[in-house]
Enzyme design. Structure first.
Site: not given
Ligand code: CP3
Length: 321
Positions: A15, A52, A128
């Site tokens: 990352r 995502d 969103y």
């Molecule tokens: O699990 C995995 O890593 C597979 C890929 C994946 C991600 N997001 C990577 C990610 C998947 C399947 C998602 C789905 C996703 N994204 C959802 C549905 C699942 C759920 O959790 O209900 C939702 C609502 C999102 C939207 C989202 N993306 C949010 C709210 C955030 C921020 C979270 C935070 O607390 O900061 C993300 C970012 C995100 N998506 C990260 C990852 C690995 C973290 C970002 C980072 O590494 O800095």
């Protein structure tokens, strides 16, 4: 699921190589590696594409960015008029790096490990897009959905088309299973859940049945309690993902008769580990292990999870199932 990689040191190192989170998602080299990290470490049956759900509004033309420590932010939309500038063809063009990642994964992964593609469901994406980020109460999205349903339908219909196209493009690139995340379905009242979660997801799944008949679809409307029965009775998807609030015995009696169940260990057990986690896993396997089950968590892995606990969980399931 969301944030799943953050508990792994190798994920954090990878990352750090990308500037922003979307640069990470749109780099086939990095996204390929992030997808495979959990499968390299553990004896898993499947890998979920690293991407995502918010790539869809971004691809359509909305401004979307991730702020460190805050989460996703979007330039919010407030009316159906604003949808005119959104284009599905442009989305597919912009998301080519995601499909390239899928293609490389399909070529590299052993055939016994399934590659899962995914998308957010229309309601969760709409929330969103309207709120401009994460929300505690979904006040703006619900005001629009409940107050001006004919206008809100235009947004949902656009998202049905966009999500279907995005999932079909992943299948074309090599995704073998699809999952649809409706993370905020539980915010809606029961009638609105049927209208804005179940019905649009049903339409997406029906279209995929035509265009990708061999690809199983897992639907995950999170937090809807007895509403899961509605999904099972409507026969939507090949499997239903349940959150940790659902009693596994209820899921066996009501859902598993009709469909495959996926779930539903509370991710916090993975932080605790030990005998507590073991008992929680056995409660799920005792109730659901004799029928069609995809063992999974009830939501995403939390960053505080010790990686050894995941290894413990996998070996427990391998020996107890
Ligand atoms: O699990 C995995 O890593 C597979 C890929 C994946 C991600 N997001 C990577 C990610 C998947 C399947 C998602 C789905 C996703 N994204 C959802 C549905 C699942 C759920 O959790 O209900 C939702 C609502 C999102 C939207 C989202 N993306 C949010 C709210 C955030 C921020 C979270 C935070 O607390 O900061 C993300 C970012 C995100 N998506 C990260 C990852 C690995 C973290 C970002 C980072 O590494 O800095």
């Amino acid at each position: 699921m969301r944030q799943a990689g953050r508990y792994l040191p190798e994920y954090r190192a990878l990352r750090a190589q990308a500037k922003g989170f979307f640069d990470f998602c749109f780099s086939p080299d990095l996204a390929f590696e992030a997808t495979l990290q959990p499968v390299r470490r553990y004896d898993l049956d499947a890998a979920i594409l690293f991407s995502d759900i918010l790539v869809v509004p971004y691809g359509l033309g909305q401004k979307v960015w991730f702020e460190e420590g805050v989460g996703p932010l979007l330039e919010p939309i407030a009316d159906a008029d604003e949808l005119k500038r959104f284009e599905i063809k442009r989305m597919i063009d912009r998301l080519q790096p995601v499909y390239e990642t899928v293609k490389r994964l399909k070529a590299a992964m052993p055939p016994e490990i399934s590659l899962i593609g995914f998308a957010g469901a229309p309601w969760t994406l709409a929330s969103y897009m309207v709120e401009g980020g994460s929300s505690r109460d979904y006040a703006k999205a619900k005001l629009w959905a409940y107050g001006r349903p004919e206008s809100f339908r235009k947004l949902i219909d656009l998202l049905v088309d966009a999500v279907t196209a995005h999932l079909e493009a992943q299948v074309k690139a090599g995704a073998e299973v699809l999952q649809i995340f409706d993370s905020w379905a539980g915010a809606l009242d029961h009638a609105a859940m049927r209208q804005w979660s179940l019905e649009p997801i049903g339409r997406i799944v029906a279209r995929l049945k035509q265009s990708a008949p061999d690809v199983p679809v897992i639907v995950f409307p999170r937090g809807i309690g007895p509403g899961y029965r509605d999904f099972a009775e409507a026969g939507i998807g090949h499997a239903i993902g349940i959150d940790q609030g659902i009693d596994p015995a209820w899921a066996r009696d009501v859902l598993q008769r009709k469909t495959t169940v996926q779930g539903n260990l509370d991710p916090r057990w993975l932080v605790v580990g030990g005998a507590g986690m073991r008992d929680a896993v056995l409660r799920i396997l005792d109730a659901l292990g004799a029928g069609p089950l995809v063992f999974n968590l009830g939501h995403g892995v939390v960053p505080e999870t010790p990686p050894e606990h995941v290894a413990e969980l996998v070996s427990l399931i391998r020996t107890e199932r």
